[in-house]
Design a protein around this motif. Sequence first.
Motif, short mmCIF file in Angstrom:
data_model
loop_
_atom_site.label_atom_id
_atom_site.label_comp_id
_atom_site.label_asym_id
_atom_site.label_seq_id
_atom_site.Cartn_x
_atom_site.Cartn_y
_atom_site.Cartn_z
N ILE A 311 -14.54 -9.04 4.68
CA ILE A 311 -15.39 -8.54 3.59
C ILE A 311 -14.99 -7.12 3.21
O ILE A 311 -14.91 -6.78 2.03
N ASN A 312 -14.74 -6.29 4.21
CA ASN A 312 -14.31 -4.91 3.93
C ASN A 312 -12.97 -4.86 3.21
O ASN A 312 -12.76 -4.04 2.31
N ILE A 313 -12.05 -5.72 3.61
CA ILE A 313 -10.75 -5.77 2.94
C ILE A 313 -10.92 -6.23 1.49
O ILE A 313 -10.28 -5.69 0.58
N PHE A 314 -11.79 -7.20 1.28
CA PHE A 314 -12.07 -7.65 -0.09
C PHE A 314 -12.60 -6.48 -0.94
O PHE A 314 -12.24 -6.34 -2.11
N CYS A 315 -13.45 -5.65 -0.35
CA CYS A 315 -13.98 -4.49 -1.08
C CYS A 315 -12.85 -3.54 -1.46
O CYS A 315 -12.79 -3.06 -2.60
N VAL A 316 -11.95 -3.28 -0.52
CA VAL A 316 -10.82 -2.39 -0.77
C VAL A 316 -9.95 -2.92 -1.90
O VAL A 316 -9.46 -2.16 -2.75
N LEU A 317 -9.78 -4.23 -1.97
CA LEU A 317 -8.89 -4.83 -2.96
C LEU A 317 -9.57 -5.08 -4.30
O LEU A 317 -8.98 -4.87 -5.36
N MET A 318 -10.83 -5.52 -4.27
CA MET A 318 -11.47 -6.05 -5.47
C MET A 318 -12.25 -5.02 -6.30
O MET A 318 -12.33 -5.14 -7.52
N ILE A 319 -12.82 -4.01 -5.66
CA ILE A 319 -13.60 -3.03 -6.42
C ILE A 319 -12.74 -2.27 -7.43
O ILE A 319 -13.12 -2.15 -8.61
N LYS A 489 -7.15 7.36 2.05
CA LYS A 489 -6.69 8.07 3.25
C LYS A 489 -7.60 9.24 3.56
O LYS A 489 -7.99 9.47 4.71
N VAL A 490 -7.96 9.98 2.52
CA VAL A 490 -8.83 11.15 2.69
C VAL A 490 -10.21 10.74 3.20
O VAL A 490 -10.79 11.39 4.07
N LEU A 491 -10.72 9.64 2.66
CA LEU A 491 -12.05 9.15 3.04
C LEU A 491 -12.05 8.35 4.34
O LEU A 491 -13.10 7.87 4.79
N LYS A 492 -10.86 8.19 4.93
CA LYS A 492 -10.70 7.50 6.22
C LYS A 492 -11.24 6.07 6.18
O LYS A 492 -12.05 5.66 7.03
N VAL A 493 -10.79 5.32 5.19
CA VAL A 493 -11.14 3.90 5.11
C VAL A 493 -10.22 3.14 6.06
O VAL A 493 -9.01 3.03 5.84
N SER A 494 -10.78 2.62 7.15
CA SER A 494 -9.98 2.04 8.23
C SER A 494 -9.19 0.82 7.79
O SER A 494 -8.11 0.55 8.33
N GLU A 495 -9.70 0.07 6.83
CA GLU A 495 -9.00 -1.15 6.39
C GLU A 495 -7.63 -0.84 5.81
O GLU A 495 -6.71 -1.65 5.91
N LEU A 496 -7.48 0.34 5.21
CA LEU A 496 -6.17 0.74 4.68
C LEU A 496 -5.17 0.86 5.82
O LEU A 496 -4.04 0.36 5.73
N SER A 497 -5.58 1.48 6.92
CA SER A 497 -4.70 1.62 8.09
C SER A 497 -4.36 0.27 8.69
O SER A 497 -3.23 0.02 9.12
N ASP A 498 -5.35 -0.64 8.72
CA ASP A 498 -5.11 -1.98 9.26
C ASP A 498 -4.04 -2.71 8.46
O ASP A 498 -3.12 -3.33 9.02
N ILE A 500 -1.73 -1.37 6.48
CA ILE A 500 -0.43 -0.69 6.62
C ILE A 500 0.21 -1.03 7.97
O ILE A 500 1.40 -1.31 8.06
N ASN A 501 -0.58 -1.03 9.04
CA ASN A 501 -0.05 -1.33 10.37
C ASN A 501 0.48 -2.76 10.47
O ASN A 501 1.53 -3.01 11.07
N LEU A 502 -0.26 -3.71 9.87
CA LEU A 502 0.19 -5.09 9.87
C LEU A 502 1.50 -5.24 9.11
O LEU A 502 2.42 -5.95 9.53
N LEU A 503 1.60 -4.55 7.97
CA LEU A 503 2.83 -4.60 7.18
C LEU A 503 4.00 -3.97 7.95
O LEU A 503 5.12 -4.49 7.90
N LYS A 504 3.76 -2.85 8.65
CA LYS A 504 4.80 -2.21 9.43
C LYS A 504 5.33 -3.14 10.52
O LYS A 504 6.54 -3.24 10.75
N LYS A 505 4.40 -3.82 11.20
CA LYS A 505 4.81 -4.75 12.27
C LYS A 505 5.63 -5.90 11.70
O LYS A 505 6.63 -6.32 12.28
N LYS A 506 5.21 -6.38 10.54
CA LYS A 506 5.92 -7.51 9.93
C LYS A 506 7.32 -7.09 9.50
O LYS A 506 8.30 -7.81 9.72
N VAL A 507 7.43 -5.89 8.89
CA VAL A 507 8.73 -5.41 8.43
C VAL A 507 9.65 -5.13 9.60
O VAL A 507 10.85 -5.43 9.57
N SER A 508 9.10 -4.52 10.69
CA SER A 508 9.93 -4.20 11.85
C SER A 508 10.50 -5.44 12.52
O SER A 508 11.59 -5.42 13.07
N LYS A 509 9.74 -6.55 12.44
CA LYS A 509 10.25 -7.80 12.99
C LYS A 509 11.34 -8.41 12.13
O LYS A 509 12.16 -9.17 12.61
#
Length: 509
Positions: A311-319, A489-498, A500-509
């Motif tokens: 739900i939080n990720i949907f908010c980040v993407l859809m709003i 990033k400034v507002l520290k929305v954790s879903e953005l970090s999630d 980015i981290n998933l994308l980094k792991k996928k790219v590194s593989k």
Amino acid sequence: MDNTIGKKVFRGTIIVIIIGILAKLAAFLSETILAAYLGTNYKSDAYYMVSSIQQVVYPMLSVGIWKVFLPLYKEKITHNLKDDAFKLTNKVITFFSLVSIAVVAVIMIFTAPVVSIVAPGFEGETRELCISLVRISAPMYIFITASAVYASVLQCHDKFLGSQIREVASHIPTILAAIFCYRRFGMNAMATALVIGGAVRLVIELPFVDWGYKYRPDLKLRNKDFVIVLKRLPSALISEGVTQLNTLIDRAMASTLPEGTISGLNYGHRLMNVFSGLLSTAIATALYPQMIELIALKKEKELSKLMVKIINIFCVLMIPVTLACVLFRVEIVSAAFERGSFDENSTALTSSVFALYSLGILFIACNTIITNLFYGYGNTKTPMYISIANLIINVILNFILIKVWGVNGLALATSLSAIITFFVRIIAAGKYVTLDKKSIIINVVKVTVASVIACIIPRAVFWFINMNKFIVLAVSAAVGGLTYLILLKVLKVSELSDIINLLKKKVSK
């Protein structure tokens, strides 16, 4: 969330997003070509009414089967009961193929009454053309039903490429028919293309079924699991049918308005789906089999955390997408459709409809995920009751708002009904999961602040500078997107970090 399941969700989501992009591009190309050839006139009204009927019957046969059959199949695969899973698949395909043949026969026999019900405002050549197109296109439902079952088993085996590539291929016959056959064979060619698209949808899935399963007709229906499917199916069919019936009711009421209104309503709705459906559909599709796995393993805490995260990720993407669609509605519609028979008047009609439909983007996405939760627990009645309530609310709002704003009122009613029933679903979901509402509210506030700033800045600039629409959209997307990411990033929305981290792991593989 369990690491293995998390990887499956992410892998499946990435695949569905990639194929979804191709599917949306194919759908967008199809709509653009149709807009150029058909414009907004009685022919396009008749054709899109046929499409509206398909959008009701298809989910009833396809999505309804998917949501009832997939949980049972996935549960058996999770517990290594493959033989039972294969037998159930054979019974389901056999039964519903016969049902779809019967549905096609009914549609072809009672075409005129069907058209009179769904398009009461059609008269003369518009009505006759619609009747003809409905009859020609009816056989597509036979292929669509079998395709839905195969898509379910493919997703349960994490073969999302096979289950989603059909969405790309199904648009190709329509595109080719419009370009090469429309001028010579007229609207009959477009209706025939719908049938061919249904066949392609099924055939393209078959090569991906490579785990030892082969279909064998099975009419021995006295089977415990199949009986469960039949018991759950009616409420699932009603739920999905009612959901799509909202769209058909909009079209039916629009048929009483001036010529071209149905086409404008269709273009606005389809364009909204390009922005809303891509990521939300990808996440919901990839997530559903894994939700079933968590439910089968009785991991309620993991499931609750997963629901809040989605739900939080949907908010980040859809709003931000919602705000962008409203503020840049004219530029988006003009860039997408304004060519050939689609002129400035068509843009004016479609852009306002598009903006009002876009208000419901976030809530439609969240509704899909929560509804899947109910189906995962075998609860098909709650979604049915909520869907019926949604239909009633939509109809009431339609009658009120169409008198005030015409076609715009129909689009606004759809969004408002989605928003109202979202909160109903949240309350009902409390029976199965414990949602951290504080986390969701804080996330919504942060994302809304970032979205408003990110969208207002480029919009304010281009209110004073008159430039090419494509440049406006490109610059606005770049400036607004960068501003939005910085603010998150400034507002520290954790879903953005999630993400980015998933994308980094996928790219590194």
